[in-house]
Design a protein around this motif. Structure first.
Motif, short mmCIF file in Angstrom:
data_model
loop_
_atom_site.label_atom_id
_atom_site.label_comp_id
_atom_site.label_asym_id
_atom_site.label_seq_id
_atom_site.Cartn_x
_atom_site.Cartn_y
_atom_site.Cartn_z
N LYS A 49 8.63 6.46 -5.91
CA LYS A 49 7.73 6.41 -4.75
C LYS A 49 8.11 7.47 -3.73
O LYS A 49 7.23 8.16 -3.19
N GLU A 60 -4.64 -6.15 0.57
CA GLU A 60 -3.60 -5.14 0.38
C GLU A 60 -3.85 -3.95 1.29
O GLU A 60 -4.90 -3.29 1.24
N ALA A 61 -2.87 -3.65 2.16
CA ALA A 61 -3.03 -2.59 3.16
C ALA A 61 -3.16 -1.21 2.51
O ALA A 61 -3.85 -0.33 3.06
N THR A 62 -2.51 -0.99 1.38
CA THR A 62 -2.54 0.33 0.74
C THR A 62 -3.57 0.42 -0.37
O THR A 62 -3.58 1.39 -1.13
N LYS A 117 5.82 11.19 -2.61
CA LYS A 117 5.44 11.52 -1.24
C LYS A 117 5.58 13.02 -0.96
O LYS A 117 4.91 13.56 -0.09
N HIS A 154 -0.24 6.22 -5.49
CA HIS A 154 -1.39 5.95 -4.64
C HIS A 154 -1.31 4.65 -3.85
O HIS A 154 -1.97 4.53 -2.81
N VAL A 155 -0.57 3.66 -4.34
CA VAL A 155 -0.47 2.39 -3.62
C VAL A 155 1.00 1.98 -3.51
O VAL A 155 1.88 2.61 -4.09
N ALA A 156 1.24 0.92 -2.76
CA ALA A 156 2.61 0.43 -2.58
C ALA A 156 3.19 -0.04 -3.91
O ALA A 156 2.48 -0.53 -4.78
N ASN A 178 6.68 -2.03 3.89
CA ASN A 178 5.22 -2.06 3.81
C ASN A 178 4.68 -3.31 4.50
O ASN A 178 5.25 -4.40 4.36
N ASN A 188 -6.38 1.17 -2.86
CA ASN A 188 -7.43 2.15 -3.18
C ASN A 188 -7.71 2.03 -4.66
O ASN A 188 -6.87 1.56 -5.44
N ASN A 229 -1.78 -11.86 1.23
CA ASN A 229 -1.26 -10.97 0.21
C ASN A 229 -0.01 -11.56 -0.45
O ASN A 229 0.14 -11.53 -1.67
N THR A 232 1.47 -2.31 -7.03
CA THR A 232 1.42 -1.90 -8.43
C THR A 232 1.98 -2.99 -9.33
O THR A 232 1.40 -3.34 -10.36
#
Length: 316
Positions: free
Chosen positions: A26, A143-145, A30, A92-94, A278, A147, A284, A98
């Motif tokens: 992760k 989920e905040a992240t 970034k 792409h997500v936390a 996060n 997509n 959640n 995943t």
């Protein structure tokens, strides 16, 4: 007592290497957002470790012929797809999200086994899929992240790994020709050579690691050194946690391994939440808990009703 101690240490190492793999990966994405190249570097590191294990005798070198390679080839393709999709999702997500989505592994296992093997589990086993799917849906809504790229990549990663498990039963691999650990090492090496031209053509491959390319990403000398250390560490952890998974599976019953895998997912989720801080809502957290509890119920139901099909250790 010594056997139990060794097994306990193996579980600790399995969980630890998986935690650090996800954290390093992760952090890496970034600053180095190239999932195909990253995955292939991890395959390369795994290939080097596999050759080292064979050369030193830690793992006995199996007899490899073209018939064996041809039978393993489809598994290697699926292995490439599954690991690339997992890394796309992590980019792409936390990490926690995943792994929440990947808790749906039993759902796809049941579907593919029913379609391709005609293996339909008893109703009690099917009922345990409800909290798994429901929990993932609940967690996804808040989920905040979230997509779609990250979510769908995790879903398709699940599908590819479960199709691999089904395909393993369909392939005509001569019994006794290769054990699970050697099979994993052969697949890793084949995966590297398969993904190499694809990652090079689509992302640039090794050319991305030149000073000029890294400067374009905004990385100074200190940041580059840190990136390379994370890349190396993630690759070692990537191979190690999968190798440990096979080693543990050879020592315990499949259902024990399945429960351990469920606990491992909980540990990874908690560790990632602590590491990255996060934001996570109550809904959640509840959804994640329900999904993971459903996985636990599934493994228990499979044991009670003499579930059909082997439990396979996952790759990511």
């Amino acid at each position: 007592m010594s056997g139990m101690l060794v097994l306990g240490l193996m579980f600790v190492a399995w969980y630890g290497t998986n935690i650090f793999f996800n954290i390093y990966n992760k952090q890496l994405f970034k600053v180095f957002p190239f999932p195909l190249t990253t995955t292939n570097i991890q395959f390369f590191i795994g290939s080097c470790l596999s050759l080292l294990f064979w050369a030193t005798g830690i793992v006995k070198l199996p007899k490899i012929d073209m018939a064996l390679v041809k039978s393993i080839y489809p598994l290697a393709i699926i292995n490439v797809l599954g690991n690339v999709l997992t890394n796309v999702s992590l980019g792409h997500v936390a990490v926690s999200f995943t792994h929440t989505v990947k808790a749906m592994e039993p759902f796809f296992s049941v579907i593919f086994s029913a379609i391709f093997l005609g293996d339909v589990p008893p109703v009690p086993v099917l009922l345990t899929l409800i909290p798994i799917v429901g929990g993932v849906v609940i967690a996804s809504l808040t989920e905040a992240t979230f997509n779609w790229t990250g979510f769908l990549s995790a879903i398709f990663s699940n599908m590819t790994f479960q199709s691999r498990n089904v395909l393993s039963k369909k392939l005509m691999i001569k019994k006794g020709a290769v054990d699970n650990m050697n099979l994993f090492q052969i697949i890793t090496i084949m995966s590297f050579f398969m993904l190499l031209p694809v990652s090079t053509l689509t992302e640039g491959g090794a050319a991305l690691l030149t000073p000029e390319s890294l400067t374009k990403l905004g990385l100074n000398d200190a940041a580059r050194e840190q990136m390379f250390m994370r890349l190396l560490s993630a690759g070692i952890c990537f191979h190690s946690y999968q190798q440990l998974s096979y080693m543990i599976l050879s020592r315990v019953a499949p259902v024990t391994h399945s429960i351990g895998n469920c606990v491992k997912r909980v540990v990874v989720i908690v560790a990632s939440l602590i590491a990255f801080q996060n934001p996570i809502s109550m809904q959640n957290a509840i959804g994640t808990g329900i999904a993971l509890f459903g996985v636990f119920l599934y493994s228990q139901a499979k044991r009670k009703y003499k579930g059909k099909g082997d439990v396979k250790p996952e790759a990511a």
